[in-house]
Design a protein around this motif. Structure first.
Motif, mmCIF file in Angstrom:
data_model
loop_
_atom_site.group_PDB
_atom_site.id
_atom_site.type_symbol
_atom_site.label_atom_id
_atom_site.label_comp_id
_atom_site.label_asym_id
_atom_site.label_seq_id
_atom_site.Cartn_x
_atom_site.Cartn_y
_atom_site.Cartn_z
ATOM 1 N N PRO A 41 0.854 -1.200 -0.140
ATOM 2 C CA PRO A 41 -0.133 0.044 0.011
ATOM 3 C C PRO A 41 0.705 1.095 -0.144
ATOM 4 O O PRO A 41 1.706 1.372 0.627
ATOM 5 N N GLY A 42 0.427 2.200 -0.868
ATOM 6 C CA GLY A 42 1.204 3.382 -0.906
ATOM 7 C C GLY A 42 2.518 3.345 -1.745
ATOM 8 O O GLY A 42 3.177 4.549 -1.835
ATOM 9 N N LYS A 65 4.035 9.880 2.600
ATOM 10 C CA LYS A 65 4.494 11.098 3.313
ATOM 11 C C LYS A 65 3.281 11.463 4.251
ATOM 12 O O LYS A 65 2.151 11.457 3.932
ATOM 13 N N ASN A 66 3.757 11.828 5.495
ATOM 14 C CA ASN A 66 2.858 12.344 6.636
ATOM 15 C C ASN A 66 2.159 11.072 7.298
ATOM 16 O O ASN A 66 1.139 11.477 8.049
ATOM 17 N N LYS A 67 2.276 9.951 6.786
ATOM 18 C CA LYS A 67 1.779 8.831 7.658
ATOM 19 C C LYS A 67 2.479 8.605 8.853
ATOM 20 O O LYS A 67 3.685 8.837 8.928
ATOM 21 N N SER A 68 1.954 7.921 9.865
ATOM 22 C CA SER A 68 2.556 7.793 11.173
ATOM 23 C C SER A 68 2.485 6.274 11.429
ATOM 24 O O SER A 68 1.698 5.580 11.268
ATOM 25 N N SER A 69 3.774 5.959 12.414
ATOM 26 C CA SER A 69 3.648 4.667 13.117
ATOM 27 C C SER A 69 2.640 4.657 14.253
ATOM 28 O O SER A 69 2.459 5.744 14.768
ATOM 29 N N ARG A 73 6.358 7.631 15.003
ATOM 30 C CA ARG A 73 7.177 8.235 13.965
ATOM 31 C C ARG A 73 6.542 8.639 12.529
ATOM 32 O O ARG A 73 5.690 7.808 12.091
ATOM 33 N N THR A 74 6.525 9.720 12.184
ATOM 34 C CA THR A 74 5.908 10.367 10.933
ATOM 35 C C THR A 74 7.020 10.435 9.857
ATOM 36 O O THR A 74 7.964 10.826 10.002
ATOM 37 N N ILE A 75 6.296 9.873 8.882
ATOM 38 C CA ILE A 75 7.238 9.833 7.597
ATOM 39 C C ILE A 75 7.246 11.041 6.788
ATOM 40 O O ILE A 75 5.959 11.263 6.159
ATOM 41 N N SER A 76 8.303 11.906 7.056
ATOM 42 C CA SER A 76 8.235 13.336 6.472
ATOM 43 C C SER A 76 9.289 13.454 5.249
ATOM 44 O O SER A 76 9.304 14.294 4.321
ATOM 45 N N ASN A 77 9.993 12.661 5.340
ATOM 46 C CA ASN A 77 11.498 12.651 4.364
ATOM 47 C C ASN A 77 12.081 11.037 4.314
ATOM 48 O O ASN A 77 11.428 10.136 5.045
ATOM 49 N N CYS A 130 5.561 -4.246 7.130
ATOM 50 C CA CYS A 130 5.947 -2.811 7.778
ATOM 51 C C CYS A 130 5.079 -1.580 7.355
ATOM 52 O O CYS A 130 4.790 -0.861 8.458
ATOM 53 N N LEU A 131 5.214 -1.307 5.908
ATOM 54 C CA LEU A 131 4.567 -0.222 5.510
ATOM 55 C C LEU A 131 2.844 -0.244 5.703
ATOM 56 O O LEU A 131 2.227 0.707 5.794
ATOM 57 N N ARG A 132 2.218 -1.588 5.925
ATOM 58 C CA ARG A 132 0.917 -1.708 6.284
ATOM 59 C C ARG A 132 0.528 -1.130 7.687
ATOM 60 O O ARG A 132 -0.610 -0.865 8.026
ATOM 61 N N LYS A 133 1.554 -0.891 8.620
ATOM 62 C CA LYS A 133 1.400 -0.389 9.677
ATOM 63 C C LYS A 133 1.218 0.965 10.132
ATOM 64 O O LYS A 133 0.744 1.505 10.735
ATOM 65 N N LEU A 134 1.640 1.778 8.885
ATOM 66 C CA LEU A 134 1.560 3.195 9.071
ATOM 67 C C LEU A 134 -0.056 3.667 8.721
ATOM 68 O O LEU A 134 -0.756 3.035 8.016
ATOM 69 N N ARG A 135 -0.205 4.786 9.374
ATOM 70 C CA ARG A 135 -1.598 5.077 9.325
ATOM 71 C C ARG A 135 -1.695 6.648 8.894
ATOM 72 O O ARG A 135 -0.793 7.448 9.433
#
Length: 135
Positions: A41-42, A65-69, A73-77, A130-135
């Protein structure tokens, strides 16, 4: 798919059938098979970056970008994406800045495919979890 020639469509169908067969062969269980067949996803393959040699693939993570664990942790870069993937599944990728990617707004990574298929499927499975956990 409808814009491709008949031969190209047949090759795509054959390749996708082969990929599905390999995933079913090497994935750890039915849950992993279904997740892998749905895709990550994404994450998308960057258009126009299919190398002729087939040793790596360029993935676009910009939609993350801007998804969070769940631990904040926010994915900003690229740096945050790399930290997150390593913390979660010990995933290492080469990011866009390391290969002079021209679009600084995109989060891209180069992932090797010069591995045995079993290892590739395991790697993409770990990335998927790993990436499915981001919201």
């Amino acid at each position: 798919l409808h814009l491709l020639s008949r031969r190209q469509r047949q090759m795509c169908i054959r390749d996708s059938n082969e990929i599905e067969s390999e995933i079913r062969r090497y994935a750890q269980n039915d849950f992993n098979v279904n997740e892998l067949l749905e895709g990550i996803p994404g994450v998308n393959i960057v258009d126009g970056t299919y190398p002729e040699s087939g040793f790596f693939v360029m993935l676009d993570y910009t939609n993350l970008k801007n998804k969070s664990s769940d631990y904040g942790r926010t994915i900003s870069n690229e740096k945050e994406l790399l930290k997150y993937m390593y913390e979660q599944e010990k995933i290492k990728i080469i990011l866009g800045q390391s290969i002079s990617w021209p679009n600084q707004e995109q989060l891209v990574g180069r992932v090797t495919t010069a591995l045995p298929r079993e290892d590739i499927i395991e790697h993409f499975g770990a990335m998927n979890r790993c990436l499915r956990k981001l919201r």
